[in-house]
Motif scaffolding. Structure first.
Motif, PDB file in Angstrom:
ATOM      1  N   GLY A   1      34.218  41.401  24.018  1.00 35.68           N
ATOM      2  CA  GLY A   1      33.305  42.319  24.702  1.00 35.68           C
ATOM      3  C   GLY A   1      32.521  41.730  25.850  1.00 35.68           C
ATOM      4  N   VAL A   2      32.811  40.483  26.220  1.00 37.56           N
ATOM      5  CA  VAL A   2      32.120  39.879  27.353  1.00 37.56           C
ATOM      6  C   VAL A   2      32.666  40.486  28.644  1.00 37.56           C
ATOM      7  N   ASP A   3      31.771  40.917  29.518  1.00 39.63           N
ATOM      8  CA  ASP A   3      32.141  41.533  30.782  1.00 39.63           C
ATOM      9  C   ASP A   3      32.529  40.447  31.787  1.00 39.63           C
ATOM     10  N   ILE A   4      33.799  40.417  32.134  1.00 42.32           N
ATOM     11  CA  ILE A   4      34.313  39.448  33.112  1.00 42.32           C
ATOM     12  C   ILE A   4      34.771  40.231  34.328  1.00 42.32           C
ATOM     13  N   ASP A   5      34.147  39.965  35.455  1.00 44.33           N
ATOM     14  CA  ASP A   5      34.475  40.673  36.691  1.00 44.33           C
ATOM     15  C   ASP A   5      35.704  40.055  37.353  1.00 44.33           C
ATOM     16  N   THR A   6      35.630  38.745  37.597  1.00 43.93           N
ATOM     17  CA  THR A   6      36.686  38.028  38.316  1.00 43.93           C
ATOM     18  C   THR A   6      36.982  36.720  37.605  1.00 43.93           C
ATOM     19  N   LEU A   7      38.252  36.373  37.556  1.00 44.34           N
ATOM     20  CA  LEU A   7      38.700  35.104  36.984  1.00 44.34           C
ATOM     21  C   LEU A   7      39.407  34.322  38.074  1.00 44.34           C
ATOM     22  N   ASN A   8      38.920  33.113  38.332  1.00 44.64           N
ATOM     23  CA  ASN A   8      39.509  32.236  39.348  1.00 44.64           C
ATOM     24  C   ASN A   8      40.434  31.236  38.657  1.00 44.64           C
ATOM     25  N   VAL A   9      41.707  31.254  39.038  1.00 42.37           N
ATOM     26  CA  VAL A   9      42.678  30.315  38.477  1.00 42.37           C
ATOM     27  C   VAL A   9      42.727  29.087  39.382  1.00 42.37           C
ATOM     28  N   GLY A  10      42.255  27.974  38.849  1.00 40.65           N
ATOM     29  CA  GLY A  10      42.306  26.705  39.567  1.00 40.65           C
ATOM     30  C   GLY A  10      43.507  25.905  39.095  1.00 40.65           C
ATOM     31  N   LYS A  12      39.743  41.214  37.794  1.00 36.67           N
ATOM     32  CA  LYS A  12      40.374  40.721  39.022  1.00 36.67           C
ATOM     33  C   LYS A  12      40.706  39.249  38.823  1.00 36.67           C
ATOM     34  N   ILE A  13      41.945  38.863  39.146  1.00 36.41           N
ATOM     35  CA  ILE A  13      42.354  37.466  38.993  1.00 36.41           C
ATOM     36  C   ILE A  13      42.724  36.933  40.370  1.00 36.41           C
ATOM     37  N   VAL A  14      42.072  35.842  40.749  1.00 35.43           N
ATOM     38  CA  VAL A  14      42.296  35.220  42.048  1.00 35.43           C
ATOM     39  C   VAL A  14      42.645  33.754  41.863  1.00 35.43           C
ATOM     40  N   SER A  15      43.135  33.157  42.928  1.00 35.76           N
ATOM     41  CA  SER A  15      43.355  31.718  42.959  1.00 35.76           C
ATOM     42  C   SER A  15      42.602  31.160  44.159  1.00 35.76           C
ATOM     43  N   GLN A  16      41.734  30.211  43.901  1.00 41.40           N
ATOM     44  CA  GLN A  16      40.949  29.569  44.956  1.00 41.40           C
ATOM     45  C   GLN A  16      40.554  28.185  44.438  1.00 41.40           C
ATOM     46  N   MET A  17      41.184  27.158  44.980  1.00 42.12           N
ATOM     47  CA  MET A  17      40.937  25.805  44.475  1.00 42.12           C
ATOM     48  C   MET A  17      39.509  25.333  44.734  1.00 42.12           C
ATOM     49  N   VAL A  18      39.065  25.473  45.971  1.00 41.20           N
ATOM     50  CA  VAL A  18      37.714  25.031  46.353  1.00 41.20           C
ATOM     51  C   VAL A  18      37.043  26.161  47.129  1.00 41.20           C
ATOM     52  N   PRO A  19      35.716  26.153  47.205  1.00 41.06           N
ATOM     53  CA  PRO A  19      35.008  27.261  47.843  1.00 41.06           C
ATOM     54  C   PRO A  19      35.429  27.554  49.287  1.00 41.06           C
ATOM     55  N   ASN A  20      35.834  26.545  50.035  1.00 44.28           N
ATOM     56  CA  ASN A  20      36.203  26.771  51.436  1.00 44.28           C
ATOM     57  C   ASN A  20      37.611  27.327  51.616  1.00 44.28           C
ATOM     58  N   ASP A  21      38.434  27.334  50.538  1.00 43.24           N
ATOM     59  CA  ASP A  21      39.762  27.940  50.604  1.00 43.24           C
ATOM     60  C   ASP A  21      39.633  29.461  50.579  1.00 43.24           C
ATOM     61  N   ASN A  22      40.638  30.140  51.115  1.00 46.47           N
ATOM     62  CA  ASN A  22      40.690  31.587  50.992  1.00 46.47           C
ATOM     63  C   ASN A  22      41.037  31.951  49.556  1.00 46.47           C
ATOM     64  N   SER A  23      40.461  33.030  49.079  1.00 40.95           N
ATOM     65  CA  SER A  23      40.777  33.555  47.764  1.00 40.95           C
ATOM     66  C   SER A  23      42.064  34.361  47.871  1.00 40.95           C
ATOM     67  N   GLU A  24      43.000  34.119  46.962  1.00 41.85           N
ATOM     68  CA  GLU A  24      44.296  34.769  46.990  1.00 41.85           C
ATOM     69  C   GLU A  24      44.488  35.576  45.709  1.00 41.85           C
ATOM     70  N   ASP A  25      45.075  36.764  45.825  1.00 45.18           N
ATOM     71  CA  ASP A  25      45.367  37.586  44.653  1.00 45.18           C
ATOM     72  C   ASP A  25      46.364  36.851  43.765  1.00 45.18           C
ATOM     73  N   PHE A  26      45.939  36.516  42.561  1.00 44.59           N
ATOM     74  CA  PHE A  26      46.792  35.727  41.675  1.00 44.59           C
ATOM     75  C   PHE A  26      47.976  36.526  41.137  1.00 44.59           C
ATOM     76  N   MET A  27      47.771  37.789  40.853  1.00 41.98           N
ATOM     77  CA  MET A  27      48.843  38.587  40.265  1.00 41.98           C
ATOM     78  C   MET A  27      50.054  38.690  41.192  1.00 41.98           C
ATOM     79  N   SER A  28      49.833  38.635  42.500  1.00 46.68           N
ATOM     80  CA  SER A  28      50.967  38.684  43.438  1.00 46.68           C
ATOM     81  C   SER A  28      51.818  37.423  43.333  1.00 46.68           C
ATOM     82  N   LEU A  29      51.259  36.345  42.809  1.00 43.94           N
ATOM     83  CA  LEU A  29      52.002  35.093  42.660  1.00 43.94           C
ATOM     84  C   LEU A  29      52.948  35.119  41.459  1.00 43.94           C
TER      85      LEU A  29
END
Length: 158
Positions: free
Chosen positions: A96-105, A139-156
């Motif tokens: 039941g924890v509300d998770i908005d976005t998950l960043n895959v590093g 929402k699942i994204v991939s972004q290694m470091v803050p200065n990288d662009n965030s990329e839609d992870f599901m498209s990968l």
């Protein structure tokens, strides 16, 4: 809400998390969710050493983390949740924890994984888990470091 960021990183707390993400997002508490790591004094000691000065650390089993979050224990803090893989985040969401976005590093390479992007290696089970997380509206994204662009992870993984 107290949760500022959610990140999958097989290394848990290391340079990118400890220095870049924590600073950029003004994190006041890092929370590692992992049932096995939470029981290991050696692992917890290493994580404490890697945690930046002035930032609090919690290393908890997933159920305890969910209970603490849902009971408002961290509402006055800026929390970043870190786990080694997607299973822990699916479990957290199921509690039941509300998770908005998950960043895959970083997800390390093993004999069972295949590479889908530099530093991200997944198994078929991981892909199934990511799909379940996505179906929950997270929402699942991939972004290694803050200065990288965030990329839609599901498209990968399509």
């Amino acid at each position: 809400m107290a949760i500022i960021a959610n990140r999958i990183d097989g290394r848990l707390i290391h340079g990118q998390v400890a220095n870049l993400w924590t600073t950029k997002l003004d994190i006041t508490r890092l929370m590692v969710i992992d049932d096995i790591v939470a029981e290991s004094a050696v692992d917890k000691s290493g994580l404490k050493l890697a945690t930046p000065s002035g930032v609090k650390l919690s290393v908890l089993p997933v159920k305890k983390a969910a209970d603490n979050i849902l009971n408002g224990k961290y509402d006055s803090q800026r929390l970043m949740i870190i786990a080694k893989g997607p299973d822990q985040f699916l479990e957290l969401a199921n509690y039941g924890v509300d998770i908005d976005t998950l960043n895959v590093g970083n997800m390390s390479q093993t004999e069972e994984t295949r590479s889908i992007k530099r530093s991200i290696n997944v198994t078929d089970k991981d892909i199934e888990t990511f799909r379940k997380i996505h179906e929950k509206g997270i929402k699942i994204v991939s972004q290694m470091v803050p200065n990288d662009n965030s990329e839609d992870f599901m498209s990968l993984i399509q």
